[in-house]
Design a protein around this motif. Structure first.
Motif, PDB file in Angstrom:
ATOM      1  N   ARG A  85      -1.248   3.888  -2.289  1.00 35.61           N
ATOM      2  CA  ARG A  85      -2.216   4.481  -1.263  1.00 35.61           C
ATOM      3  C   ARG A  85      -1.662   5.958  -0.935  1.00 35.61           C
ATOM      4  O   ARG A  85      -1.509   6.292   0.235  1.00 35.61           O
ATOM      5  N   GLU A  96      -8.659   7.620  -2.643  1.00 39.73           N
ATOM      6  CA  GLU A  96      -8.161   6.252  -2.932  1.00 39.73           C
ATOM      7  C   GLU A  96      -8.809   5.511  -3.769  1.00 39.73           C
ATOM      8  O   GLU A  96      -8.603   4.708  -4.857  1.00 39.73           O
ATOM      9  N   ARG A 116       1.913   3.631  -9.222  1.00 44.61           N
ATOM     10  CA  ARG A 116       0.430   3.240  -8.456  1.00 44.61           C
ATOM     11  C   ARG A 116      -0.404   2.698  -9.469  1.00 44.61           C
ATOM     12  O   ARG A 116      -1.334   1.610  -9.344  1.00 44.61           O
ATOM     13  N   LEU A 175     -11.343   2.732   2.983  1.00 42.46           N
ATOM     14  CA  LEU A 175     -10.644   3.445   1.807  1.00 42.46           C
ATOM     15  C   LEU A 175     -11.489   4.757   1.594  1.00 42.46           C
ATOM     16  O   LEU A 175     -12.568   4.798   1.903  1.00 42.46           O
ATOM     17  N   GLN A 215       0.566  -1.225   0.006  1.00 45.11           N
ATOM     18  CA  GLN A 215      -0.027  -0.052  -0.078  1.00 45.11           C
ATOM     19  C   GLN A 215       0.863   1.287   0.042  1.00 45.11           C
ATOM     20  O   GLN A 215       0.362   2.341  -0.309  1.00 45.11           O
ATOM     21  N   SER A 253      -1.241  10.300  -2.653  1.00 43.79           N
ATOM     22  CA  SER A 253      -1.547  11.339  -3.795  1.00 43.79           C
ATOM     23  C   SER A 253      -0.139  11.744  -4.309  1.00 43.79           C
ATOM     24  O   SER A 253       0.504  12.829  -3.689  1.00 43.79           O
TER      25      SER A 253
END
Length: 398
Positions: A24, A251, A350, A247, A20, A26
């Motif tokens: 997870r 996400e 990602r 979440l 993650q 930005s």
């Protein structure tokens, strides 16, 4: 309960939790790669423009390239792509009138959906129908009786007019499925279809239809992030017990970030939008002497056909500060380009987990239906290039 679906979910859950730190977050919040002095970071820094673009466009190549860092990803199997089945179709040749009002690849998606859905003769309820293109095709190709549920009056009127002109057995009902008691439109002897119903719209369908005991459901989910709550409310027992925990809506956006159907102009405007937002962020942080990223609301794409300065002035007004009159716009655009290149590298990593997250979300829905007593199948109803949202949930209850 199908061990296969449950085992698939648990495998995805394990990998998404283990990695993650690589999906997870930005990228807009980072001014450097978030993985420190690692072999992965070094490999990303060495990527040239041409190779970076190839990695963006070719998912198979991207997975192979990064397999040295994430070898388990190659062990994840895609859902099966079943062969087309026209046994339920009475008319399969496309009449000239059908394609007049349907733009882009929507018609091919509709035909693929119709061939992959469960076949039979039950009355059909088309959920979030729009103008009822899917329902109209089912009326014509399978001679099914269709009720189309749609909340916009104008779309109901246009769809009903088209059905009337063609003398098809399609009836529209205006209803907002999120605020009204929609169970009254559902019954047991019925097949419900939904092609690309967004977020809460298809979740509402799953909850209502399973409560009523609707016999057959064929659903292609879309836009998982369009939910009313800040955090995703898992549906199945397995997802409620996930290692991932709650979440966020941001996400969830990762699951739908793949774009293969946009035209050249829209793609160019999207790239300009990202560049300008990052360039503005550089300007904002420099003048305001802050490091935190401040998001901006969405704006129409035509904004990005003009000048960067106009966009920056609008953004500054949103954030309530004044841009200096002597601002060197080209300088900040260059900084934005550098930041954009960095964001692209982070997005490459990602994006490796995008299909896993989407499969996780689809399986949450499938397992929920199993727990309500349905027999469930998940499959690809069409090629990925026709639409990235190509996963269909077919559920039946005897």
């Amino acid at each position: 309960m199908s061990r296969l679906l449950s085992e698939q979910f648990l495998q995805l859950d394990l990998l998404l939790a283990r990695y993650q730190a690589f999906w997870r977050f930005s990228p807009f919040h980072f001014s450097e790669l978030p993985w420190g002095q690692t072999a992965l970071a070094a490999a990303l820094q060495q990527l040239g423009t041409e190779q970076n673009e190839r990695l963006e466009l070719d998912e198979s190549y991207r997975r192979d390239y990064f397999s040295v860092f994430f070898p388990e990803l190659n062990q994840i199997s895609d859902f099966e792509r079943t062969s087309f089945n026209n046994t339920g179709s009475i008319h399969t040749e496309l009449p000239f009138w059908f394609s007049r009002d349907i733009k882009g690849r929507k018609l091919e998606q509709i035909q693929a959906f119709a061939t992959q859905m469960q076949q039979g003769d039950l009355p059909v309820l088309e959920w979030c129908a729009g103008k009822g293109h899917l329902g109209r095709w089912l009326c014509f190709s399978q001679e099914r009786k269709v009720t189309s549920l749609e909340w916009q009056d104008v779309l109901c009127a246009e769809g009903q007019l088209l059905a009337g002109q063609l003398k098809l057995s399609q009836h529209f009902i205006q209803a907002d499925v999120l605020v009204e008691e929609t169970a009254k439109h559902l019954n047991t002897d019925q097949q419900v279809v939904a092609l690309h119903a967004c977020g809460d719209l298809h979740i509402r369908l799953l909850q209502q239809a399973s409560r009523v005991g609707t016999t057959q459901l064929d659903i292609v989910p879309c836009c998982y992030h369009l939910i009313a709550t800040e955090q995703y409310q898992a549906l199945s027992i397995q997802a409620q017990q996930s290692r991932l925990g709650p979440l966020s809506r941001d996400e969830l956006k990762l699951a739908v970030q793949a774009q293969v159907t946009a035209g050249e102009r829209i793609t160019r405007l999207r790239q300009t939008e990202v560049l300008w937002r990052l360039a503005y962020q550089e300007l904002y942080q420099a003048v305001q002497k802050v490091k935190d990223y401040r998001p901006l609301s969405s704006v129409p794409k035509h904004w990005f056909s003009g000048e960067f300065s106009a966009f920056a002035y609008w953004a500054a007004s949103e954030h309530q500060w004044q841009i200096p009159v002597d601002t060197n716009w080209q300088y900040y655009l260059q900084l934005g380009q550098q930041r954009h290149a960095l964001v692209k590298k982070m997005q490459l990593v990602r994006s490796l987990f995008r299909p896993l997250l989407e499969q996780w979300l689809v399986l949450d829905r499938a397992l929920f239906l199993e727990q309500q007593g349905y027999q469930v199948q998940v499959k690809q109803f069409c090629d990925y290039q026709l639409t990235p949202r190509n996963l269909m949930i077919s559920a039946s209850k005897s």
